[in-house]
Write a protein that holds these residues in place. Structure first.
Motif, PDB file in Angstrom:
ATOM      1  N   ALA A 122       0.827  -1.205   0.000  1.00 15.96           N
ATOM      2  CA  ALA A 122       0.000   0.000   0.000  1.00 15.96           C
ATOM      3  C   ALA A 122       0.863   1.258   0.000  1.00 15.96           C
ATOM      4  CB  ALA A 122      -0.919  -0.014   1.216  1.00 15.96           C
ATOM      5  N   LEU A 123       1.935   1.253   0.767  1.00 17.52           N
ATOM      6  CA  LEU A 123       2.814   2.417   0.815  1.00 17.52           C
ATOM      7  C   LEU A 123       3.533   2.618  -0.518  1.00 17.52           C
ATOM      8  CD1 LEU A 123       4.196   1.862   4.401  1.00 17.52           C
ATOM      9  CD2 LEU A 123       2.892   3.856   3.648  1.00 17.52           C
ATOM     10  N   LYS A 124       3.940   1.530  -1.129  1.00 20.50           N
ATOM     11  CA  LYS A 124       4.610   1.631  -2.427  1.00 20.50           C
ATOM     12  C   LYS A 124       3.681   2.232  -3.467  1.00 20.50           C
ATOM     13  CE  LYS A 124       7.356  -1.126  -5.669  1.00 20.50           C
ATOM     14  NZ  LYS A 124       7.886  -2.487  -5.970  1.00 20.50           N
ATOM     15  N   ALA A 125       2.403   1.830  -3.433  1.00 17.68           N
ATOM     16  CA  ALA A 125       1.432   2.388  -4.376  1.00 17.68           C
ATOM     17  C   ALA A 125       1.239   3.885  -4.137  1.00 17.68           C
ATOM     18  CB  ALA A 125       0.106   1.652  -4.240  1.00 17.68           C
ATOM     19  N   LEU A 126       1.174   4.292  -2.877  1.00 13.09           N
ATOM     20  CA  LEU A 126       1.027   5.712  -2.566  1.00 13.09           C
ATOM     21  C   LEU A 126       2.256   6.502  -2.990  1.00 13.09           C
ATOM     22  CD1 LEU A 126      -0.592   5.361   0.962  1.00 13.09           C
ATOM     23  CD2 LEU A 126      -1.670   6.442  -1.020  1.00 13.09           C
ATOM     24  N   MET A 127       3.437   5.931  -2.825  1.00  8.21           N
ATOM     25  CA  MET A 127       4.672   6.616  -3.196  1.00  8.21           C
ATOM     26  C   MET A 127       4.744   6.883  -4.692  1.00  8.21           C
ATOM     27  SD  MET A 127       7.198   4.512  -0.598  1.00  8.21           S
ATOM     28  CE  MET A 127       8.689   4.816  -1.532  1.00  8.21           C
ATOM     29  N   SER A 128       4.088   6.042  -5.479  1.00 12.60           N
ATOM     30  CA  SER A 128       4.133   6.212  -6.935  1.00 12.60           C
ATOM     31  C   SER A 128       2.940   6.986  -7.484  1.00 12.60           C
ATOM     32  CB  SER A 128       4.202   4.840  -7.612  1.00 12.60           C
ATOM     33  OG  SER A 128       3.045   4.075  -7.311  1.00 12.60           O
ATOM     34  N   SER A 129       2.007   7.378  -6.629  1.00 15.35           N
ATOM     35  CA  SER A 129       0.801   8.082  -7.079  1.00 15.35           C
ATOM     36  C   SER A 129       1.063   9.586  -7.195  1.00 15.35           C
ATOM     37  CB  SER A 129      -0.346   7.841  -6.101  1.00 15.35           C
ATOM     38  OG  SER A 129      -1.443   8.680  -6.398  1.00 15.35           O
ATOM     39  N   PRO A 130       0.617  10.207  -8.292  1.00 16.14           N
ATOM     40  CA  PRO A 130       0.775  11.669  -8.413  1.00 16.14           C
ATOM     41  C   PRO A 130      -0.140  12.442  -7.479  1.00 16.14           C
ATOM     42  CG  PRO A 130      -0.503  10.803 -10.249  1.00 16.14           C
ATOM     43  CD  PRO A 130      -0.017   9.616  -9.490  1.00 16.14           C
ATOM     44  N   ASP A 131      -1.142  11.776  -6.927  1.00 17.24           N
ATOM     45  CA  ASP A 131      -2.098  12.432  -6.039  1.00 17.24           C
ATOM     46  C   ASP A 131      -1.851  12.106  -4.569  1.00 17.24           C
ATOM     47  OD1 ASP A 131      -3.440  13.625  -8.186  1.00 17.24           O
ATOM     48  OD2 ASP A 131      -4.663  11.839  -8.497  1.00 17.24           O
ATOM     49  N   ALA A 132      -0.646  11.682  -4.254  1.00 18.12           N
ATOM     50  CA  ALA A 132      -0.312  11.370  -2.863  1.00 18.12           C
ATOM     51  C   ALA A 132       1.139  11.732  -2.604  1.00 18.12           C
ATOM     52  CB  ALA A 132      -0.568   9.899  -2.558  1.00 18.12           C
ATOM     53  N   ARG A 133       1.439  11.982  -1.354  1.00 15.43           N
ATOM     54  CA  ARG A 133       2.810  12.203  -0.903  1.00 15.43           C
ATOM     55  C   ARG A 133       3.020  11.369   0.355  1.00 15.43           C
ATOM     56  NH1 ARG A 133       2.405  14.479  -5.056  1.00 15.43           N
ATOM     57  NH2 ARG A 133       3.033  16.613  -5.635  1.00 15.43           N
ATOM     58  N   VAL A 134       4.094  10.604   0.370  1.00 15.28           N
ATOM     59  CA  VAL A 134       4.495   9.876   1.574  1.00 15.28           C
ATOM     60  C   VAL A 134       5.755  10.548   2.101  1.00 15.28           C
ATOM     61  CG1 VAL A 134       5.221   7.674   2.557  1.00 15.28           C
ATOM     62  CG2 VAL A 134       3.512   7.723   0.717  1.00 15.28           C
ATOM     63  N   LEU A 135       5.728  10.935   3.370  1.00 16.61           N
ATOM     64  CA  LEU A 135       6.870  11.587   3.992  1.00 16.61           C
ATOM     65  C   LEU A 135       7.359  10.765   5.171  1.00 16.61           C
ATOM     66  CD1 LEU A 135       5.731  15.336   4.033  1.00 16.61           C
ATOM     67  CD2 LEU A 135       7.175  14.181   2.348  1.00 16.61           C
ATOM     68  N   GLU A 154      -7.424  15.885  -2.373  1.00 16.41           N
ATOM     69  CA  GLU A 154      -8.883  15.778  -2.306  1.00 16.41           C
ATOM     70  C   GLU A 154      -9.481  17.031  -2.917  1.00 16.41           C
ATOM     71  OE1 GLU A 154     -10.221  14.892   1.625  1.00 16.41           O
ATOM     72  OE2 GLU A 154      -9.123  12.985   1.734  1.00 16.41           O
ATOM     73  N   GLY A 155      -9.785  17.002  -4.209  1.00 18.27           N
ATOM     74  CA  GLY A 155     -10.267  18.184  -4.910  1.00 18.27           C
ATOM     75  C   GLY A 155      -9.168  19.225  -4.989  1.00 18.27           C
ATOM     76  N   LYS A 156      -9.470  20.443  -4.522  1.00 20.03           N
ATOM     77  CA  LYS A 156      -8.462  21.501  -4.518  1.00 20.03           C
ATOM     78  C   LYS A 156      -7.643  21.508  -3.238  1.00 20.03           C
ATOM     79  CE  LYS A 156     -11.038  24.600  -7.586  1.00 20.03           C
ATOM     80  NZ  LYS A 156     -11.620  25.965  -7.747  1.00 20.03           N
ATOM     81  N   ALA A 157      -8.032  20.685  -2.308  1.00 19.16           N
ATOM     82  CA  ALA A 157      -7.321  20.615  -1.032  1.00 19.16           C
ATOM     83  C   ALA A 157      -6.461  19.360  -0.982  1.00 19.16           C
ATOM     84  CB  ALA A 157      -8.318  20.624   0.126  1.00 19.16           C
ATOM     85  N   TRP A 158      -5.567  19.337  -0.016  1.00 19.75           N
ATOM     86  CA  TRP A 158      -4.816  18.135   0.317  1.00 19.75           C
ATOM     87  C   TRP A 158      -5.156  17.748   1.742  1.00 19.75           C
ATOM     88  CZ3 TRP A 158      -0.874  15.251  -2.332  1.00 19.75           C
ATOM     89  CH2 TRP A 158      -0.698  15.648  -3.675  1.00 19.75           C
TER      90      TRP A 158
END
Length: 395
Positions: free
Chosen positions: A266-279, A301-305
Motif C-alpha cells: 500500500a505504501l509503495k502504491a502511494l509513493m508512486s501516485s501523483p495524487d499522494a505524498r508519503v513523507l 482531495e479536490g483543490k485541497a490536500w
C-alpha cells in the motif's frame, strides 16, 4: 514501537531470621527474585538452590555459570535473553529485591552473561510487579501493550495478567533447565522483518538513560531541549525505507492519528501516485541516531490536500519533533498547490495523547475533520535543527 526486556538474577534477600547458617541461606534462596520484562519481568527462586547443600557461599553466592547444572541452566537462559537484545528487544527488570545487591551481582559476578548496560530500565524493590511494569512503561514512554512478562512464579504471572491485561505473559515451565528453550520458542518476539532500527534499538538503552539524566539535571524544559541538539530530516522515502516505514504503520499506537495499518504494498502504491505524498522523518541528537521515527501520508482531495496518516514513534515524543514534522507536511501540501489542508483523527483507546494535536497547531474543526488555511504554517521549533533533503535521496 514494540519493546521487550529480560533479565535473570539470583540474590540473597530477606528474611534472615533463622539461626542455622545453611537454613538462612535456604530462606534467602527462597526469597530471591529474578525477572524479565517487554520490556519483560522474570523470577527464578531456584537459582541459588545448587549452593545450599555445601554450606559454603563462594563470592556473592549466586549459582550462575558452568560450575553446576543449575548454574548452567541459568547461564543458558541469560544467553537466550541476550539473543533477543541482538534482535532489537529492549531488556528490563522488575524484581522484588534489594537494588544495590542485585546491581552488584549484575556488575561483578563472573558467571553472569547479562550486565547492567544490557538493560533499558529496571525497578528492583519490594513493590508489586504490575506497578513496577507501569513505572517502566512511563519511564520509557511505551504502552503496556509493548511489554511481555516472564516470571517463574505462577502467582506473579496471574497478578500481572489481572492488573495489566495489555501485557503478554509467558507460560514458564517449572524446570529451569527448560527455560532457555521455552524462551527461544515463545512467539512474543516474532518479527517477519528485522529492520536496521530494530538492530540498533537495544544498543540505545544507555543513550536513553543519558537523555533522562540530562532532563533531570536541566534547569528547565527549554534548557533540556536546547542541550539535546536535536536534528531532524524530513524526506520522501525510497524503496529501502519501506520495511521500516511499514513497521511503523503496523506497530505505532500512541501517537498515531488514524491508526491505518498500511503495509509495504500500500505504501509503495502511494509513493508512486501523483495524487499522494508519503513523507518520513529521521531524528538524531547529541546522544545518537534514533533512525526513521515518523511517517505521514498526504492525499489530494479536490483543490485541497488531506493528511490521511500521521504517526511518530513514542521514543522521540516530548521534544516537539512531532510539531516540526507537521510543519514540514503543511509545507509539502502548500508546495503541491493546496489552498487548504485537511486532517483527520480517529480516536482509539490508545491514541488519547493526540487529542489536541491538530487544534494546537492552528487547525479548526470542520465536518468531523480539521482544516488548516492560515496564511503561514507553524514555526519550526527553535531548538530543532533542520537537515535539508538532498535531491533524489531519502536516507
Amino acid at each position: 514501537d514494540k519493546m521487550v526486556g529480560d533479565c535473570v538474577i539470583g540474590i540473597f534477600g530477606p528474611p534472615f531470621f533463622r539461626t542455622d547458617r545453611v537454613a538462612r541461606i535456604a530462606s534467602a534462596v527462597k526469597a530471591a527474585r529474578e525477572i524479565l520484562s517487554f520490556t519483560v519481568g522474570l523470577e527464578h527462586d531456584a537459582e541459588l538452590a545448587s549452593i545450599v547443600s555445601s554450606g559454603v557461599v563462594p563470592g556473592l553466592g549466586v549459582a550462575v555459570g558452568p560450575e553446576s547444572p543449575m548454574g548452567k541452566a541459568f547461564l543458558a537462559f541469560q544467553r537466550q535473553v541476550l539473543s533477543l537484545k541482538r534482535r532489537g528487544v529492549l531488556l528490563a527488570v522488575v524484581s522484588k529485591n534489594d537494588e544495590a545487591t542485585a546491581l552488584e551481582i549484575l556488575d561483578l559476578h563472573p558467571g553472569m552473561a547479562l550486565r547492567r548496560p544490557d538493560l533499558a530500565a529496571w525497578r528492583i524493590n519490594w513493590e508489586d510487579k504490575a506497578a513496577n511494569l507501569r513505572a517502566i512503561a512511563a519511564e520509557l514512554g511505551l504502552g503496556l501493550d509493548s511489554f511481555a512478562f516472564w516470571d517463574d512464579q505462577p502467582f506473579e504471572r496471574e497478578w500481572v495478567r489481572s492488573a495489566c491485561p495489555e501485557v503478554r505473559v509467558a507460560e514458564v515451565p517449572p524446570d529451569p533447565a527448560r527455560h532457555a528453550a521455552a524462551l527461544a520458542t515463545w512467539d512474543a518476539f516474532d518479527a517477519s522483518v528485522l529492520t536496521g532500527e530494530d538492530r540498533a534499538r537495544a544498543g540505545q538503552a544507555a543513550a536513553d538513560r543519558s537523555r533522562r539524566e540530562l532532563k533531570a539535571g536541566s534547569a528547565s524544559l527549554a534548557d533540556y531541549l536546547r542541550s539535546l541538539a536535536t536534528r531532524v530530516r524530513v524526506f520522501r522515502p525510497q524503496p529501502p525505507e519501506l520495511p521500516r516505514l511499514a513497521q511503523l504503520f503496523q506497530r505505532t499506537n500512541q501517537f498515531n492519528l488514524t491508526t491505518r495499518r498500511l503495509d509495504e504494498a500500500a505504501l509503495k502504491a502511494l509513493m508512486s501516485s501523483p495524487d499522494a505524498r508519503v513523507l518520513a522523518m529521521r531524528l538524531v541528537d547529541r546522544f545518537g541516531d534514533q533512525g526513521l521515527v515518523g511517517a505521514a501520508v498526504l492525499a489530494k482531495e479536490g483543490k485541497a490536500w488531506a493528511i490521511t496518516d500521521f504517526l511518530m514513534s513514542c521514543r522521540v515524543l516530548g521534544r516537539q519533533a512531532e510539531s516540526a514534522f507537521l510543519t514540514a507536511c503543511l509545507e509539502e501540501a502548500r508546495a503541491a498547490g493546496a489552498g487548504a489542508v485537511l486532517a483527520r483523527r480517529v480516536p482509539t483507546p490508545k491514541n488519547g495523547l493526540t487529542e489536541g494535536f491538530y487544534p494546537g497547531a492552528g487547525f479548526v474543526p470542520e465536518a468531523g475533520a480539521f482544516r488548516f488555511d492560515a496564511p503561514e504554517v507553524p514555526a519550526w521549533p527553535a531548538w530543532i535543527e533542520r537537515a535539508r533533503e538532498e535531491a533524489g535521496h531519502g536516507s
